[in-house]
Design a protein around this motif. Structure first.
Motif, mmCIF file in Angstrom:
data_model
loop_
_atom_site.group_PDB
_atom_site.id
_atom_site.type_symbol
_atom_site.label_atom_id
_atom_site.label_comp_id
_atom_site.label_asym_id
_atom_site.label_seq_id
_atom_site.Cartn_x
_atom_site.Cartn_y
_atom_site.Cartn_z
ATOM 1 N N ASN A 97 0.656 -1.006 -0.284
ATOM 2 C CA ASN A 97 0.051 0.077 0.090
ATOM 3 C C ASN A 97 0.513 1.456 0.097
ATOM 4 O O ASN A 97 0.581 2.058 0.556
ATOM 5 N N SER A 98 2.053 0.975 -0.136
ATOM 6 C CA SER A 98 2.414 2.496 -0.515
ATOM 7 C C SER A 98 3.875 2.454 -2.167
ATOM 8 O O SER A 98 3.264 1.872 -2.883
ATOM 9 N N CYS A 99 4.378 3.625 -1.809
ATOM 10 C CA CYS A 99 4.757 3.862 -3.342
ATOM 11 C C CYS A 99 5.933 4.365 -2.748
ATOM 12 O O CYS A 99 7.134 4.844 -1.904
ATOM 13 N N LYS A 100 7.154 4.428 -4.377
ATOM 14 C CA LYS A 100 8.679 5.006 -3.690
ATOM 15 C C LYS A 100 8.917 6.370 -3.306
ATOM 16 O O LYS A 100 9.727 6.844 -2.996
ATOM 17 N N GLU A 101 7.764 7.090 -3.354
ATOM 18 C CA GLU A 101 8.226 8.564 -2.738
ATOM 19 C C GLU A 101 7.775 8.653 -1.413
ATOM 20 O O GLU A 101 7.942 9.727 -0.555
ATOM 21 N N GLN A 102 7.456 7.528 -0.444
ATOM 22 C CA GLN A 102 6.979 8.046 0.936
ATOM 23 C C GLN A 102 8.157 7.166 1.659
ATOM 24 O O GLN A 102 9.734 7.200 0.802
ATOM 25 N N THR A 103 7.906 6.150 2.791
ATOM 26 C CA THR A 103 9.434 5.866 3.575
ATOM 27 C C THR A 103 10.578 5.245 3.072
ATOM 28 O O THR A 103 11.744 5.352 3.823
ATOM 29 N N ALA A 104 10.611 3.950 2.453
ATOM 30 C CA ALA A 104 11.515 3.570 0.960
ATOM 31 C C ALA A 104 12.539 5.077 0.159
ATOM 32 O O ALA A 104 13.658 4.703 0.748
ATOM 33 N N GLY A 105 11.717 5.942 -0.161
ATOM 34 C CA GLY A 105 12.290 6.633 -0.653
ATOM 35 C C GLY A 105 12.750 8.092 -0.229
ATOM 36 O O GLY A 105 14.073 7.965 -0.207
ATOM 37 N N ASN A 106 12.535 8.440 0.489
ATOM 38 C CA ASN A 106 12.266 10.126 0.881
ATOM 39 C C ASN A 106 12.439 9.646 2.460
ATOM 40 O O ASN A 106 13.216 10.260 2.610
ATOM 41 N N VAL A 107 12.827 8.621 2.901
ATOM 42 C CA VAL A 107 13.577 8.460 4.179
ATOM 43 C C VAL A 107 15.118 7.513 4.452
ATOM 44 O O VAL A 107 16.011 8.417 4.378
ATOM 45 N N TYR A 108 14.311 5.873 3.799
ATOM 46 C CA TYR A 108 15.514 5.081 3.892
ATOM 47 C C TYR A 108 16.447 6.069 2.863
ATOM 48 O O TYR A 108 18.013 5.388 2.478
ATOM 49 N N GLY A 109 15.879 6.111 1.726
ATOM 50 C CA GLY A 109 16.212 6.603 0.567
ATOM 51 C C GLY A 109 17.514 7.134 0.542
ATOM 52 O O GLY A 109 18.717 7.166 -0.504
ATOM 53 N N LYS A 110 16.900 8.318 0.814
ATOM 54 C CA LYS A 110 17.414 9.801 0.893
ATOM 55 C C LYS A 110 18.958 9.206 2.281
ATOM 56 O O LYS A 110 19.316 9.887 1.652
ATOM 57 N N ALA A 111 18.617 9.109 3.054
ATOM 58 C CA ALA A 111 19.362 8.671 4.144
ATOM 59 C C ALA A 111 20.855 8.134 3.587
ATOM 60 O O ALA A 111 21.516 8.465 3.958
ATOM 61 N N LEU A 112 20.814 6.797 3.340
ATOM 62 C CA LEU A 112 21.547 6.255 2.372
ATOM 63 C C LEU A 112 22.371 6.737 1.782
ATOM 64 O O LEU A 112 23.344 6.726 1.470
ATOM 65 N N ALA A 113 21.324 7.596 0.824
ATOM 66 C CA ALA A 113 22.148 8.337 -0.373
ATOM 67 C C ALA A 113 23.338 9.398 0.404
ATOM 68 O O ALA A 113 24.357 9.869 -0.239
ATOM 69 N N ASP A 114 22.527 10.042 1.190
ATOM 70 C CA ASP A 114 23.470 11.001 1.979
ATOM 71 C C ASP A 114 24.362 10.573 2.915
ATOM 72 O O ASP A 114 25.848 11.188 2.582
ATOM 73 N N ALA A 115 24.693 9.075 2.698
ATOM 74 C CA ALA A 115 25.938 8.865 3.593
ATOM 75 C C ALA A 115 26.525 8.237 2.481
ATOM 76 O O ALA A 115 27.876 7.076 2.490
ATOM 77 N N GLY A 116 26.617 7.914 1.282
ATOM 78 C CA GLY A 116 27.132 7.596 0.491
ATOM 79 C C GLY A 116 27.064 6.471 -0.994
ATOM 80 O O GLY A 116 27.711 6.139 -1.650
ATOM 81 N N PHE A 117 25.366 6.064 -0.997
ATOM 82 C CA PHE A 117 25.605 5.131 -1.648
ATOM 83 C C PHE A 117 24.976 5.462 -2.252
ATOM 84 O O PHE A 117 24.143 6.787 -2.866
ATOM 85 N N ILE A 118 24.357 4.728 -3.562
ATOM 86 C CA ILE A 118 23.419 5.117 -4.675
ATOM 87 C C ILE A 118 21.740 4.900 -4.111
ATOM 88 O O ILE A 118 22.620 3.320 -4.157
ATOM 89 N N THR A 119 21.226 5.060 -4.182
ATOM 90 C CA THR A 119 20.143 4.248 -4.351
ATOM 91 C C THR A 119 18.915 4.037 -5.018
ATOM 92 O O THR A 119 18.522 5.272 -5.484
ATOM 93 N N LEU A 120 17.893 3.238 -5.317
ATOM 94 C CA LEU A 120 16.601 3.235 -6.136
ATOM 95 C C LEU A 120 15.500 2.790 -5.518
ATOM 96 O O LEU A 120 15.436 1.592 -5.107
ATOM 97 N N ALA A 121 14.391 3.326 -5.520
ATOM 98 C CA ALA A 121 13.319 3.240 -5.236
ATOM 99 C C ALA A 121 12.833 3.083 -5.609
ATOM 100 O O ALA A 121 12.492 3.761 -6.998
ATOM 101 N N PHE A 122 12.045 1.954 -6.171
ATOM 102 C CA PHE A 122 10.249 1.863 -7.247
ATOM 103 C C PHE A 122 9.660 1.683 -6.467
ATOM 104 O O PHE A 122 9.156 1.143 -6.079
ATOM 105 N N ASP A 123 8.324 2.194 -7.872
ATOM 106 C CA ASP A 123 6.547 1.724 -7.501
ATOM 107 C C ASP A 123 6.717 -0.381 -8.422
ATOM 108 O O ASP A 123 7.615 -0.155 -8.777
ATOM 109 N N ALA A 124 6.281 -0.939 -6.698
ATOM 110 C CA ALA A 124 5.930 -1.892 -7.357
ATOM 111 C C ALA A 124 5.411 -2.201 -8.918
ATOM 112 O O ALA A 124 4.259 -1.255 -8.796
#
Length: 308
Positions: free
Chosen positions: A39-66
């Motif tokens: 019931n979620s999407c890439k713009e919510q927690t996976a992308g805008n919280v964890y994906g963003k924080a991991l990118a800030d930490a030096g990783f490339i992150t890829l969050a996708f819509d199912a």
């Protein structure tokens, strides 16, 4: 941040790539696939919280819509199909390997809620994932089978799905149901007071987390495969990658607390850890900084250790 698309079979999956500060396309970076909850999407927690924080930490992150959901293609719409969800992960890795700035040997995966269950399941057969993190990871098949916790819930559900498929095959309109009550008033009227349900309604139906790519719609007739799905099946044989599990100790009906311990106990990983965030509920670990920061304090070093 960049919007991208990649293929799953003959349709396109919509995704967001996020980059570290001072990104240099001539360098090689570790990457992490980030999977959203049910019931979620890439713009919510996976992308805008964890994906963003991991990118800030030096990783490339890829969050996708199912597939079949959000901005991704796939018919019918609003389908929650475990096999397709797991294949999305493999296709995400395929895509990352085509990017010159990705280190193909340093790809990890993180999933939240149902995305965590799918991430663990995908990692069993997707050996290009070198490290796995689940945040309040939930086994969606278990949720579907339990329902109201009566012994024959799964059979009743499957019989109802069968009747609906027959109706639709004979001309009835597809039945689109909801994951959670559409608003707080409806939740109260239905007498749904478990902490996970209360906070799900707050997250998905208010400005806190509401997003148009997460419309709270579910194709009922497509649910039969989910009833028979077990996200952790064969984890004791096939889930061997380093594994970090995050759960909160405020326990609700969605069951991510016990699912976390089941996965931890079952996984064949020699390097595995479980982090219990004190005072955190399932949805606190979606977006409440007091709790997500504690999770990330362990997640980021874990990925740096195994993908560095």
């Amino acid at each position: 941040m960049k919007t991208v698309k990649f293929k799953n079979k003959n349709w396109e999956v919509a995704a967001i790539l996020q980059f570290p500060e001072n990104f240099d396309e001539n360098q090689k970076y570790p990457a992490i696939v980030c999977a959203h909850p049910i019931n979620s999407c890439k713009e919510q927690t996976a992308g805008n919280v964890y994906g963003k924080a991991l990118a800030d930490a030096g990783f490339i992150t890829l969050a996708f819509d199912a597939s079949h959901q959000g901005e991704s293609d796939g018919e019918p719409r609003f389908l929650e199909d475990p096999a397709t969800r797991v294949e999305d992960f493999r296709c995400a890795v395929d895509y990352l390997t085509t990017l010159a700035f990705i280190d193909k040997n340093k790809i990890g995966v993180l999933g939240v809620c149902g995305g965590g269950g799918y991430a663990a399941n995908a990692a069993m057969t997707e050996r290009r994932f070198k490290a796995v993190v689940t945040v309040v990871g939930a086994n969606y098949g278990r949720l579907m089978r339990e329902g109201d916790l009566s012994a024959d819930t799964a059979i009743k559900t499957l019989e109802t799905i069968a009747d609906q498929r027959t109706a639709e095959a004979n001309g009835a309109e597809p039945l689109i149901t909801v994951y959670v009550a559409p608003n707080e008033e409806a939740r109260v009227q239905a007498g749904l007071n478990d902490i996970d349900i209360v906070e799900a309604v707050d997250y998905y139906t208010t400005p806190r987390g509401q997003h148009p790519n997460s419309p709270n719609k579910l194709l009922f007739s497509g649910l039969a495969p989910a009833v028979a799905f077990d996200a952790f099946h064969l984890a004791d044989h096939l889930l061997t990658q380093p594994l970090h599990i995050v759960i909160g100790d405020k326990v609700g009906t969605f069951g991510s607390y016990r699912d976390g311990f089941e996965l931890f106990n079952k996984a064949a990983s020699k390097d595995k850890s479980i982090q219990i965030v004190s005072g955190a509920s399932h949805y606190d670990l979606y977006d409440i900084p007091e709790y997500t920061s504690q999770a990330l304090d362990k997640i980021i070093p874990f990925f740096k250790k195994h993908l560095a």
